[in-house]
Design an enzyme around this catalytic site. Structure first.
Site, PDB file in Angstrom:
ATOM      1  N   TRP A   1       0.818  -1.218   0.000  1.00 46.73           N
ATOM      2  CA  TRP A   1       0.000   0.000   0.000  1.00 46.73           C
ATOM      3  C   TRP A   1       0.847   1.261   0.000  1.00 46.73           C
ATOM      4  CZ3 TRP A   1      -4.323  -0.491  -2.135  1.00 46.73           C
ATOM      5  CH2 TRP A   1      -5.112  -1.630  -1.949  1.00 46.73           C
TER       6      TRP A   1
ATOM      7  N   ASP B   1      -1.600   6.721   6.275  1.00 42.51           N
ATOM      8  CA  ASP B   1      -2.659   5.840   5.782  1.00 42.51           C
ATOM      9  C   ASP B   1      -3.033   4.904   6.929  1.00 42.51           C
ATOM     10  OD1 ASP B   1      -4.279   3.982   4.597  1.00 42.51           O
ATOM     11  OD2 ASP B   1      -2.949   3.557   2.908  1.00 42.51           O
TER      12      ASP B   1
ATOM     13  N   LYS C   1     -12.524  -1.304   6.140  1.00 39.21           N
ATOM     14  CA  LYS C   1     -11.784  -2.209   7.015  1.00 39.21           C
ATOM     15  C   LYS C   1     -12.312  -2.092   8.443  1.00 39.21           C
ATOM     16  CE  LYS C   1      -9.125  -2.582   3.320  1.00 39.21           C
ATOM     17  NZ  LYS C   1      -8.005  -1.789   2.871  1.00 39.21           N
TER      18      LYS C   1
END
Ligand SMILES: *Cc1c(COP(=O)(O)O)cnc(C)c1O
Length: 359
Positions: free
Chosen positions: A101, A171, A195
């Site tokens: 990511w 993030d 999530k």
């Protein structure tokens, strides 16, 4: 019957939240329509939206000088929005690379500015780890420092918040609300909702006010934080249902005792699963202990040829979505806030039984 869902995202939601949404589906609070059918500018909907923000501010102790934005496009659109908003005149930023990511984030940022990539992945005794910050070459003139606090795919998480005098951009897609954090250490926090917050379709951005006025002139107004802040995240129609449902999750979290209480529960879940894996000869986790994710637990089988059978039998036992990401293989159990301890216990019981039958 609801199974235990270990999906990395879109992930499990608290059953109590889904039941509330179900009860309110056809006739929201006696108004004769569903919340999905309401104008986002109506008094009723605006009250729902504002309550969600107020509850999130309470949960995360977000100071007044931070804006909370409820956006769309996922964390992935923020990979572009962040450089477009924050690179400023220097047009330079530091990106810490620890996995898939953070790599996607830095690749997008490279389209807009001069990106200094800090390779922070390493191995210690054959286990993946994050290097000590003292070895990083941070730039003197970076507009910000970006990192992915929890690498959802690798299952690798920072043990500490990086130290910097530059705005720190994080993030938090897969770790937001899982543990208390000091928001004042950050210039900007962002997270896709699917999530640990709510359904897909919503992206949270928490941004310090002094960072709002340096966007590139060509930035689309939908992506411009100052425009979204001025318009209460309603430059256009927001993801109204996801916002509402996330608000129900925030209420649920407050009922559980807030982030500190959920963190305790998360630590107990992680301890149970890692403890079992460490004690087993049949399963292994590839991450150094200091950097193990408390949300995403990858593990391998001593006999990889049994992976398919493991997944199939798990499913028959109502333990869903345990396959690792397609890019890394193996297994992965995502044990976000909404996955109860009983679910992790059921997983460990199954893993133990499977190992005994197949050792
Ligand atoms: C899932 C995830 C993303 C991507 O989120 P989208 O909402 O699908 O764009 C980015 N970063 C991390 C850490 C993630 O877990």
């Amino acid at each position: 019957m609801r199974a235990y869902n270990f999906c990395a995202g879109p992930a499990a939601l608290p059953t109590a939240v889904l039941e509330k949404a179900q009860a309110e589906m056809l006739d929201w609070q006696g108004k004769g329509l569903s919340i999905m059918e309401m104008s986002h500018r109506s008094k009723d909907y605006v009250a729902v939206a504002e309550k969600a923000e107020a509850d999130l501010r309470k949960l995360m102790n977000i100071p007044e000088n931070y804006k909370v934005l409820f956006l769309q496009g996922g964390a992935s659109l923020q990979f572009s929005a962040i450089p477009l908003n924050l690179l400023g005149k220097n047009n330079k930023a530091d990106y810490i690379h620890t996995g898939i990511w953070s790599e996607k984030a830095l690749k997008e940022a490279q389209r807009y500015g001069d990106i200094n990539v800090i390779e922070a992945g390493t191995t210690i005794d054959g286990k993946l780890a994050i290097t000590d910050q003292s070895t990083w070459n941070l730039s003197a003139d970076a507009a910000y420092v970006h990192y992915a606090e929890n690498e959802t795919i690798g299952g690798i998480q920072f043990a500490n918040i990086p130290e910097t005098d530059k705005p720190l951009v994080a993030d938090l897609s897969s770790s937001i609300l899982s543990a208390p954090i000091d928001v004042t250490k950050f210039g900007l926090i962002y997270a896709g909702a699917q999530k640990n917050i709510g359904p897909a379709g919503l992206t949270l951005v928490i941004v310090r006010e002094d960072l709002l006025d340096q966007a590139k002139p060509e930035i689309p107004s939908i992506l411009k934080y100052s425009d979204q802040a001025k318009n209460d995240s309603m430059v256009n129609t927001p993801s109204t249902y996801a916002w509402y449902l996330s608000g129900l999750v925030f209420e649920w979290l407050l009922e559980q005792g807030g982030v500190e209480a959920i963190h305790k529960a998360n630590m107990a879940k992680a301890k149970l699963l890692y403890g079992y894996i460490d004690a087993s000869d049949f399963y292994a986790n590839p991450i150094a202990k200091a950097n193990r994710s408390i949300m995403n637990v990858p593990f391998t089988l001593a006999k990889p040829e049994l992976e398919k059978q493991f997944l199939q039998e798990a499913e028959e036992n109502n333990l869903l979505n345990l396959a690792g990401h397609r890019s890394v293989g193996g297994m992965r159990a995502s044990i976000y806030n909404a996955v109860p301890l009983e679910g992790v216990q059921a997983l460990v019981n199954f893993m133990d039984d499977f190992a005994k039958r197949n050792a």
